[in-house]
Design an enzyme around this catalytic site. Structure first.
Site, PDB file in Angstrom:
ATOM      1  N   HIS B  29      65.669  -2.662 -13.337  1.00  8.33           N
ATOM      2  CA  HIS B  29      67.044  -2.826 -12.859  1.00  8.33           C
ATOM      3  C   HIS B  29      67.347  -1.920 -11.666  1.00  8.33           C
ATOM      4  O   HIS B  29      68.140  -0.985 -11.776  1.00  8.33           O
ATOM      5  CB  HIS B  29      68.015  -2.531 -14.000  1.00  8.33           C
ATOM      6  CG  HIS B  29      67.880  -3.475 -15.157  1.00  8.33           C
ATOM      7  ND1 HIS B  29      66.871  -3.383 -16.082  1.00  8.33           N
ATOM      8  CD2 HIS B  29      68.630  -4.543 -15.533  1.00  8.33           C
ATOM      9  CE1 HIS B  29      66.998  -4.346 -16.981  1.00  8.33           C
ATOM     10  NE2 HIS B  29      68.053  -5.063 -16.680  1.00  8.33           N
ATOM     11  N   HIS B  70      69.888   0.449 -18.928  1.00 12.99           N
ATOM     12  CA  HIS B  70      69.040  -0.315 -18.005  1.00 12.99           C
ATOM     13  C   HIS B  70      68.925   0.362 -16.650  1.00 12.99           C
ATOM     14  O   HIS B  70      68.051   0.010 -15.862  1.00 12.99           O
ATOM     15  CB  HIS B  70      69.540  -1.758 -17.868  1.00 12.99           C
ATOM     16  CG  HIS B  70      70.985  -1.866 -17.504  1.00 12.99           C
ATOM     17  ND1 HIS B  70      71.998  -1.613 -18.409  1.00 12.99           N
ATOM     18  CD2 HIS B  70      71.603  -2.209 -16.352  1.00 12.99           C
ATOM     19  CE1 HIS B  70      73.170  -1.799 -17.807  1.00 12.99           C
ATOM     20  NE2 HIS B  70      72.959  -2.146 -16.566  1.00 12.99           N
ATOM     21  N   SER B 117      71.197  -0.995 -25.980  1.00 12.55           N
ATOM     22  CA  SER B 117      72.195  -1.887 -26.545  1.00 12.55           C
ATOM     23  C   SER B 117      73.517  -1.323 -26.047  1.00 12.55           C
ATOM     24  O   SER B 117      73.884  -0.185 -26.371  1.00 12.55           O
ATOM     25  CB  SER B 117      72.139  -1.890 -28.069  1.00 12.55           C
ATOM     26  OG  SER B 117      73.133  -2.772 -28.561  1.00 12.55           O
ATOM     27  N   ASP B 148      80.452  -0.888 -16.073  1.00 14.35           N
ATOM     28  CA  ASP B 148      81.762  -1.543 -16.210  1.00 14.35           C
ATOM     29  C   ASP B 148      81.687  -2.723 -17.174  1.00 14.35           C
ATOM     30  O   ASP B 148      82.590  -2.938 -17.984  1.00 14.35           O
ATOM     31  CB  ASP B 148      82.353  -1.946 -14.846  1.00 14.35           C
ATOM     32  CG  ASP B 148      81.388  -2.706 -13.944  1.00 14.35           C
ATOM     33  OD1 ASP B 148      80.187  -2.812 -14.281  1.00 14.35           O
ATOM     34  OD2 ASP B 148      81.838  -3.208 -12.896  1.00 14.35           O
ATOM     35  N   LEU B 180      79.647  -6.185 -10.907  1.00  6.31           N
ATOM     36  CA  LEU B 180      78.804  -7.309 -11.298  1.00  6.31           C
ATOM     37  C   LEU B 180      78.090  -7.053 -12.618  1.00  6.31           C
ATOM     38  O   LEU B 180      77.483  -6.008 -12.811  1.00  6.31           O
ATOM     39  CB  LEU B 180      77.768  -7.593 -10.208  1.00  6.31           C
ATOM     40  CG  LEU B 180      78.337  -8.099  -8.881  1.00  6.31           C
ATOM     41  CD1 LEU B 180      77.260  -8.083  -7.809  1.00  6.31           C
ATOM     42  CD2 LEU B 180      78.922  -9.500  -9.048  1.00  6.31           C
ATOM     43  N   SER B 338      87.817   6.370 -51.658  1.00 11.02           N
ATOM     44  CA  SER B 338      87.047   5.353 -52.380  1.00 11.02           C
ATOM     45  C   SER B 338      85.559   5.696 -52.421  1.00 11.02           C
ATOM     46  O   SER B 338      84.897   5.478 -53.422  1.00 11.02           O
ATOM     47  CB  SER B 338      87.219   3.980 -51.708  1.00 11.02           C
ATOM     48  OG  SER B 338      88.512   3.486 -51.910  1.00 11.02           O
ATOM     49  N   GLU B 359      83.823   1.742 -37.698  1.00 13.98           N
ATOM     50  CA  GLU B 359      82.498   2.070 -38.235  1.00 13.98           C
ATOM     51  C   GLU B 359      81.450   2.229 -37.153  1.00 13.98           C
ATOM     52  O   GLU B 359      80.525   3.028 -37.285  1.00 13.98           O
ATOM     53  CB  GLU B 359      82.058   1.000 -39.246  1.00 13.98           C
ATOM     54  CG  GLU B 359      82.950   0.885 -40.487  1.00 13.98           C
ATOM     55  CD  GLU B 359      84.225   0.066 -40.271  1.00 13.98           C
ATOM     56  OE1 GLU B 359      84.411  -0.468 -39.148  1.00 13.98           O
ATOM     57  OE2 GLU B 359      85.026  -0.042 -41.214  1.00 13.98           O
ATOM     58  N   HIS B 408      80.744   0.696 -53.279  1.00 18.49           N
ATOM     59  CA  HIS B 408      81.287  -0.621 -53.652  1.00 18.49           C
ATOM     60  C   HIS B 408      80.257  -1.722 -53.461  1.00 18.49           C
ATOM     61  O   HIS B 408      80.543  -2.802 -52.938  1.00 18.49           O
ATOM     62  CB  HIS B 408      82.571  -0.916 -52.868  1.00 18.49           C
ATOM     63  CG  HIS B 408      83.701  -0.010 -53.240  1.00 18.49           C
ATOM     64  ND1 HIS B 408      83.676   1.346 -52.987  1.00 18.49           N
ATOM     65  CD2 HIS B 408      84.867  -0.238 -53.885  1.00 18.49           C
ATOM     66  CE1 HIS B 408      84.775   1.898 -53.441  1.00 18.49           C
ATOM     67  NE2 HIS B 408      85.515   0.973 -54.002  1.00 18.49           N
ATOM     68  N   GLN B 420      84.859  -7.576 -49.834  1.00 19.14           N
ATOM     69  CA  GLN B 420      84.644  -6.142 -50.063  1.00 19.14           C
ATOM     70  C   GLN B 420      83.282  -5.833 -50.699  1.00 19.14           C
ATOM     71  O   GLN B 420      82.978  -4.686 -50.975  1.00 19.14           O
ATOM     72  CB  GLN B 420      85.729  -5.582 -51.007  1.00 19.14           C
ATOM     73  CG  GLN B 420      87.124  -6.080 -50.728  1.00 19.14           C
ATOM     74  CD  GLN B 420      87.689  -5.607 -49.418  1.00 19.14           C
ATOM     75  OE1 GLN B 420      87.805  -4.420 -49.197  1.00 19.14           O
ATOM     76  NE2 GLN B 420      88.020  -6.530 -48.519  1.00 19.14           N
TER      77      GLN B 420
END
Lengths: 610, 610
Positions: B29, B70, B117, B148, B180, B338, B359, B408, B420
């Protein structure tokens, strides 16, 4: 203006049932229901919402999505107040077999989409609004009830940016700013300006109101309906537990049903409730969705042995099939020149939506389109679809009819390195109940399987490969979900190699070299990874006694485990070649060798077993 | 102010190598590198950045994360300009075995975190900045280079909101607004106000500059270093391909290396390059991280048979172990009451970070903490950790030392319904290379396995259960990663039931009832789902010939498949009870029965096999 006194009576009835039904269930979220009761009562019964309640699937109905799905007691009570849920049914909340589940699911006729994983409803709404504005061209509006806590989910801001980009003035969000999350105050409490400034910065019209003041509520919906160029966010200051003094605005009451004595106190406070009052929802017009004609798709004509990537065939297939399947809509996450969704885009720009690098919203929007009758094909790199796995998981609970395509599967993408390699996608999509996982090895298979995916009702995952692979099938070859192809078989075969996608070509190359050495092996193309052609696998296992699986995917949850699971108990020996070392940059062939999933590795394993 | 002419020379050198190395590699790149070259040259060699380049892990070094991974040619060329990469090494870009991979990985010594990623770098930066400000209490700053295009990822806005919430004035983002994306213009092109307004609305200080103007660049870093109460976003207008006229600002050049003749033209345009010029990076102070004392953790004292949920034991264990493992840090996504992470929070508020319902950023921040030497325990509902699976997947490429806890798990959560229920978490975490998956059945096992997780270096997943389950182990019982417990064994066993978590208790109940009927069965607690205790499983398979696996998880990728895979070829018959029907709301026991994973289902299956 609607009759405010009547709305207040209805709101009281709805609060009553939110409280009573949760106490009966012994669990649930009454406090989260009470905060949004006035907002939703005003919406449904104040004249803004249009729905033919006898035909919940009617294409002209306004859609209502409870993104804060835990406010389900309110959701069901709204339909009780409309006369569509009986008091007796209301008391089955959360009981086994009741359509009134803990969080809304399609078991309840008025649920537009299953919710309960927060931050997903707005994306689904984006899909429904895209459908109304650009596809069906119908005037229905989509309303999404949002919790303030869930505005912290990034997926919300993906939906926000895309809704503004597509100028979805038919989409209305309502944030129930009740200040309190599950375990305490949200990041911003009752600072409504934070929500307003952010929504405005993301290109939305904003309306800030007191969420317990009916005149303001009704005016807000009225204003929202008149915005012409952008989506609208109503930001409402509310109190969690509104109407019951000892829980109103108090922390520690999230997801708690009132005990019997607490309920009695709460009902006393609520005062007399007219149990017979019922609201009325406006009927919508009866307009037809924009129609699309259909014609038979043209044939395919690939030359045998010519190298074509399956990702390219994916795009070509969509473009070719578009005429025959007018409901096919294509979404891509800013990589359409890599997934080749761009081929469809060029031919059918009005049926393609660029969703930019925001996979979670893309999947949610795909679900929304699917729930309005479209057949969305949703593509990105296989590696990046993992980004939206919560949305993919949830879509099965909405009975989605969405097709996912993950390109750039495996280490064979080469030099770009591990971050870009889809190595867990088969495992992920195999967990989807009744999901289908397809993995074509050549352009013909890819074309045929795209069509099978379009015809199949449900969630389908198509895995495509970056590299060009030679065409090995004739153009009239038939592929079916649950099938496989026995490509090489000889009664003297010492082993059967089971592969799919790029490793099938490695297996075929190994076959040729071993054959030259007088070592015959069988080769099966396992293009349908789920469901699996168990009968053919068992037959192969019986014939040769030994199976070698080869896949460009991590060992867990992939083809090897699927095959081993299917053959457990048959006594067949199964050897599985899969990606087991930290992948790195390199040429495709170097990496196939390094991970021991190449022709060389297959031949080595076969010789080892002799 | 630094010597601008020198910076220009360095930028030219860096552009030269970004171009030459990608042409040599035949991919990569260059255009995305050229747009950010001046920004990064100014940062590293303009006086703002402080790093002891001979000690890349030095705790006082400023951190630099290339979220737009990249742009790796630029990243490596920066270190060439510092003298740490030779020209020869630079020419190995993307070649097999080179540390200069397609996207940055820890194979290269100066990579803080693997990226590629998009939309993940800022969250990792949040973790590193949290560490500096609240844990190590060191003055290092964390800089994140952002594309961007990737600002459309929702995870960015999660990082933005949390960074502002924690007033991370030691975190500086730099958006390279080169207009771009991969396949065309971004949603906003060169409209810098969009980025400024959004960042400001999310509570950041914003600085808008021309990203090719060194005085502005240097001033921006200088200003950023002086902000005291909030994170800073530098929004820089740049041109993709800057410096080479025929790619500068032109679409169609994303991810394309120049051909040899194009390179020649580009280098001619670039003009004479001083190949020997080298920049200098400021050294940081040599301060010690805030130290924490350590003392032996107290004992555990559970009463046999007493019901305690494993999720509660998780929180108790963290709180108890905190003193012995001072690097344990706990993050939770607004469900600490929880997951019971709140028990740790109460005892050690300075080592707990509330990450709200976001998360993805929580996982990224956990990775950032881990990369600065902490041992983060990251918890949410198992179902909702799927939201961050791309971040979890990526963390393995950064050699993360992060512990995930998903509570859970399974249909046994009951009335809240399918949304859930964690039903694919085992499959997901099993795909992590060298990952560990632990699934305790009682409080003692949970306590011990939390400690094993803390001691183990790498990614560990702990699966906990909502319901209380009786304590079945003595307090001194020893558990190890890769182990299992044979709880019932008799030479007359007709079958061995393999279970973990809640279904282990179903198996033990089935054992008692069948025993009363004179049918002996073996029972194994498979608390370590990965790695698997294959030897014990094979021994059981040999002894009884038949295995029944029972799990509160979808059939694919879970315990059943793990066991079937391990036993393939042994001839053992394996029957797998797992969740195979669309789950719904109901009582835990009703759902265990409905899904046929209860004691009743186990007994039925055993009797069927007799």
């Amino acid at each position: 203006m609607a009759d405010i006194q009547k709305l207040e009576q209805l709101a009281k009835l709805i609060r009553y049932w939110s409280l009573v039904s949760t106490t009966e269930a012994g669990s649930g979220h009454p406090s989260s229901s009470l905060s949004a009761t006035d907002l939703m009562t005003g919406l449904l019964f104040g004249g803004a919402f249009r729905s033919d309640v006898d035909r919940p699937k009617h294409p002209n109905n306004d859609r209502l999505i409870f993104s804060k799905g835990h406010a389900s007691p309110l959701f069901y009570a709204l339909w009780l107040a409309d006369g569509k849920v009986t008091e007796k049914e209301m008391m089955t909340l959360r009981k086994f077999g009741s359509p009134l589940e803990g969080h809304p699911t399609p078991a309840f006729a008025y649920t537009e989409a299953a919710t309960g994983s927060l931050g997903q409803g707005l994306s689904i709404g984006v899909g429904m609004a895209l459908n109304a504005k650009y596809l069906d061209k119908l005037p229905y509006r989509t309303y999404v009830l949002l919790g303030d806590s869930e505005m912290s989910e990034g997926s919300q801001w993906e939906a926000m940016e895309i809704a503004a980009y597509y100028r979805l003035n038919n989409l209305v969000g309502i944030i129930d700013v009740n200040r309190l999350g599950q375990r305490g105050e949200t990041m911003y409490g009752h600072d409504l300006d934070v929500y307003r400034n952010r929504a405005a910065a993301f290109g939305w019209e904003t309306i800030v109101i007191d969420g317990h003041h009916f005149p303001q509520i009704l005016t807000a919906y009225d204003q929202a309906a008149r915005v012409r160029d952008r989506p609208v966010m109503i930001i409402a200051k509310t109190e969690k537990g509104k109407g019951v003094s000892f829980i109103e605005g108090k922390n520690g009451w999230h997801g708690k049903a009132l005990k019997k004595d607490e309920l009695a106190r709460a009902l006393t406070e609520l005062g007399p409730v007219d149990k017979d009052v019922r609201g009325e929802i406006k009927r919508p017009d009866d307009l037809s969705p924009a129609s699309r004609t259909s014609a038979k798709a043209g044939p395919i004509a690939y030359a045998l042995d010519k190298p074509v990537s399956t990702r390219h065939a994916y795009g070509t297939a969509l473009d070719r099939l578009a005429v025959q399947y007018p409901d096919i809509i294509v979404l891509d996450a800013e990589v359409s020149n890599s997934t080749f969704a761009e081929i469809f885009k060029k031919g059918h720009p009005d049926r393609f939506f660029e969703m930019y690098i925001a996979e979670q919203n893309m999947v949610g929007a795909g679900l929304g389109l699917s729930l309005r009758g479209k057949v969305p094909f949703v593509s990105s790199f296989a590696a990046f679809l993992t980004r939206a796995f919560d949305q993919i998981r949830m879509s099965q609970y909405s009975a989605a009819n969405v097709k996912f395509c993950g390109s750039h599967a495996g280490v064979s993408i080469g030099v770009d390195g591990s971050s870009q390699m889809g190595l867990e996608d088969i495992a992920l999509f195999r967990t989807i109940l009744d999901g289908v996982v397809l993995y074509p090895s050549d352009a013909v298979a890819a074309e045929r399987l795209v069509e099978e995916a379009a015809k199949h009702r449900g969630i389908v995952y198509l895995r495509t490969t970056r590299e060009d692979t030679p065409v090995i099938y004739r153009n009239d070859e038939v592929f079916r979900i649950g099938g496989s192809k026995v490509l090489r078989r000889n009664r003297r075969d010492v082993v059967t190699v089971v592969a799919a996608g790029i490793t099938l070509h490695e297996a075929l190359a190994a076959y040729e070299e071993l054959k030259a050495d007088g070592i015959p092996i069988g080769v099966i193309d396992l293009y349908s990874v789920k469901p699996l052609d168990v009968a053919t696998l068992i037959e192969a296992a019986r014939a040769t006694g030994t199976i070698i699986t080869v896949e460009d995917h991590y060992a867990e949850g992939g083809i090897g485990e699927a095959v081993r699971s299917a053959l457990a108990g048959t006594g067949a020996r199964v050897h599985s070649l899969a990606v087991r070392k930290l992948p790195r940059s390199g040429k495709p062939r170097e990496l196939l060798d390094y991970e021991e999933i190449s022709r060389t590795a297959i031949m080595r394993k076969v010789r080892e077993l002799l």
